[in-house]
Enzyme design. Structure first.
Site, mmCIF file in Angstrom:
data_model
loop_
_atom_site.group_PDB
_atom_site.id
_atom_site.type_symbol
_atom_site.label_atom_id
_atom_site.label_comp_id
_atom_site.label_asym_id
_atom_site.label_seq_id
_atom_site.Cartn_x
_atom_site.Cartn_y
_atom_site.Cartn_z
ATOM 1 C CG LEU A 113 -1.774 1.235 1.496
ATOM 2 C CD1 LEU A 113 -3.103 0.830 2.150
ATOM 3 C CD2 LEU A 113 -1.067 2.263 2.379
ATOM 4 C CG LEU A 114 1.900 5.278 -2.744
ATOM 5 C CD1 LEU A 114 2.863 5.224 -3.929
ATOM 6 C CD2 LEU A 114 0.691 6.137 -3.104
ATOM 7 C CG ASN A 115 -0.454 6.268 3.336
ATOM 8 O OD1 ASN A 115 0.249 5.291 3.502
ATOM 9 N ND2 ASN A 115 -0.666 7.128 4.299
ATOM 10 C CG ASP A 116 0.093 10.687 3.620
ATOM 11 O OD1 ASP A 116 -0.928 10.102 3.237
ATOM 12 O OD2 ASP A 116 0.233 11.110 4.792
ATOM 13 C CD GLN A 162 3.812 7.557 5.722
ATOM 14 O OE1 GLN A 162 3.197 6.978 6.606
ATOM 15 N NE2 GLN A 162 5.096 7.856 5.839
ATOM 16 C CE1 TYR A 172 2.039 5.522 10.548
ATOM 17 C CE2 TYR A 172 0.723 7.148 11.746
ATOM 18 C CZ TYR A 172 0.908 5.852 11.288
ATOM 19 O OH TYR A 172 -0.036 4.908 11.565
ATOM 20 C CG ASP A 208 1.216 14.138 8.948
ATOM 21 O OD1 ASP A 208 1.789 13.064 9.228
ATOM 22 O OD2 ASP A 208 -0.026 14.247 8.833
HETATM 23 C C1 FRU Z 1 -2.417 10.943 6.106
HETATM 24 C C2 FRU Z 1 -1.777 10.194 7.263
HETATM 25 C C3 FRU Z 1 -0.787 11.071 8.014
HETATM 26 C C4 FRU Z 1 0.134 10.059 8.630
HETATM 27 C C5 FRU Z 1 0.214 9.012 7.549
HETATM 28 C C6 FRU Z 1 0.361 7.591 8.042
HETATM 29 O O1 FRU Z 1 -2.931 10.077 5.126
HETATM 30 O O2 FRU Z 1 -2.757 9.684 8.136
HETATM 31 O O3 FRU Z 1 -1.371 11.948 8.950
HETATM 32 O O4 FRU Z 1 1.391 10.606 8.908
HETATM 33 O O5 FRU Z 1 -0.979 9.119 6.794
HETATM 34 O O6 FRU Z 1 0.574 6.720 6.980
#
Ligand code: FRU
Length: 484
Positions: free
Chosen positions: A39-42, A58, A101, A161
């Site tokens: 999974l990829l996020n931010d 992320q 994070y 963050d």
């Molecule tokens: C936003 C978030 C950030 C956190 C990160 C964790 O999508 O919830 O606040 O640092 O993703 O993956």
């Protein structure tokens, strides 16, 4: 083998196995940044450093779900061709054991300093948060310096963050947070040396000002100068839907104002969403050496439906938006795809000049799964104009109501769902369609709509319809494959 080496080795083994499955997926994107598997996020630490753009992200390499995040890493010399680099940060230390994070990067004396949140969740469910520093000579290997900022008084442990920048010879950091009385806020810190940070207070949200009572948490703040304004981007959680606004479970948007680096005060106007589509969250910007303000966002939103994306069957989940350039026009942030993306175009455009009147037309050669469509000189004064995309999505402009709508079939239950915005006039549309994503730039960036969608993988059809006399010009390019 130490904990860090062990985690990295396990991640690489899992990813090497799962990426072969991911590559079989017909919805694997052709020219968007994705994780090789997992999974990829931010977007994190977006910066131009050592002659290259670096985009960290992320990453949960072990599964298509959230958890103890790593920082994955892509690098590029042109914002088009990206190389997947080795893992930047693994959550191996006590102060980050439940995730490295989100955070940001800044260059000092030829070295890269990254600031990120060390997330700790104890057995009893109690959360701890540490803002940490790691330093790198090459952007690839990091020396972790540990926490540089502990949780100040007045906030819950939802404090994360960090975004760092330099202004007037001083360093500043904004952190997304929740106040002790459970209000979303952005907190400001300053430093002369990047290691000792002084709490300056809340610059937006909390219990005062224009954003008082504006949700229960702000994530991923980013403060920067654009033209003659200081823009604060952030992702608030806990807003109620208001007509066409705030339709997604969480939002991403900005306020415009004036930041005083002397006093650390920030005055600002009202919040506006950055994107009108279904999938846009946690955007992060950087200024490159040409002075452009560039943005990437996560093309998703954290919600209950993430596991319903069909890509989870193929061991990968989520992607980034295209890189976008921001400008300020009459106080509004515009987003345009960076000009480098023209290099994705394969060969000459297919072109048409069209006049429709109460009909729906498919133009020869205007079809495909990975394409750019430029629709210009649009004249639609009455009725509606629509573009149907691959039997799944539809973009409709109602000239009577002055509303632009994006519809898609939900990937959860197939039911048509929509997102909308007010638009006084429609003059141009630029669409970047990938196998399972759409990014729509309206009137040269005045509005954008970003969404994943999952049409029948074999369906490449597009059609254009109008209820009354409508004129426009189309250019269509196939776009090159950069990722599998
Ligand atoms: C936003 C978030 C950030 C956190 C990160 C964790 O999508 O919830 O606040 O640092 O993703 O993956």
């Amino acid at each position: 083998m130490n904990r860090d080496e062990q985690l990295r080795r396990e991640a690489v083994e899992t990813v090497n196995k799962n990426k072969q499955i991911a590559e079989q997926d017909p919805y694997r994107l052709h020219y968007h940044i994705m994780p090789p598997a997992g999974l990829l996020n931010d977007p994190n630490g977006f910066i131009q450093f050592g002659g290259k753009y670096h985009l960290y992200y992320q990453w949960m390499p072990f599964k298509t779900d959230h958890g103890a995040k790593f920082w994955g890493h892509y690098s590029s010399s042109d914002l088009v061709n990206w190389k997947h680099e080795e893992i930047a940060l693994a959550p191996s230390e006590w102060f980050e054991k439940n995730g490295c994070y989100s955070g940001s990067a800044i260059e000092r004396d030829g070295k890269l300093y990254v600031f990120y949140t060390g997330n700790v969740k104890n057995e009893d469910g109690n959360r701890e948060t540490y803002q940490c520093l790691a330093v790198s000579e090459d952007g690839l290997h990091f020396d972790k310096k540990g926490p540089v900022l502990e949780l100040p008084k007045g906030y819950t442990a939802h404090f994360r963050d960090p975004k760092v920048w330099k202004q007037d010879g001083k360093y500043f950091m904004v952190v997304g947070t929740q106040t002790a009385d459970l209000k979303g806020a952005a907190a400001l810190f300053s430093s002369g040396n990047l290691t000792d940070w002084e709490h300056k207070g809340i610059i937006a949200g909390g219990g005062t000002g224009k954003l008082k009572n504006f949700g229960y948490m702000f994530e991923c703040p980013d403060l920067f100068r654009l033209s003659d304004k200081d823009i604060l981007i952030f992702s608030p959680q806990g807003l109620e839907t208001e007509g066409m606004k705030y339709q997604n479970v969480y939002q991403a948007g900005y306020v415009t104002g004036e930041f005083n680096p002397e006093t650390g005060e920030y005055t600002h106007g009202d919040f506006d969403e950055l994107d009108r589509g279904f999938d846009f969250y946690a955007p992060q910007t950087t200024e490159d050496i040409t002075g452009r303000r560039l943005l990437f966002a996560w093309m998703s939103v954290p919600d209950q439906k993430e596991q319903d994306h069909p890509t989870t069957d193929y061991k990968w989940l989520h992607n980034m938006t295209l890189p976008r350039e921001l400008t300020l026009n009459n106080g509004k942030v515009y987003q345009q795809p960076v000009r480098e993306l023209e290099a994705l175009r394969e060969g000459e455009a297919v072109e048409y000049t069209a006049e429709l009147n109460n009909e729906t037309v498919a133009f020869n050669g205007v079809l495909g799964k990975a394409v750019e469509l430029l629709i210009e000189d649009i004249e639609v004064s009455e009725g509606w104009f629509e573009i149907s995309i691959r039997g799944n999505a539809r973009l409709v402009y109602s000239a009577n109501e002055k509303i632009l709508t994006l519809e898609r079939k939900s990937y959860t239950n197939g039911i048509v769902e929509k997102r909308q915005c007010k638009l006084a006039l429609l003059s141009s549309l630029r669409l970047f369609l990938d196998t399972s994503s759409a990014e729509v730039f309206v009137n040269e960036g005045e509005e954008t709509f970003t969404a994943r969608f999952y049409p029948d993988p074999e369906n490449k059809e597009m059609s254009f319809g109008a209820s009354q006399k409508t004129n426009f010009k189309i250019k269509k390019w196939n776009l090159q494959k950069k990722f599998i």
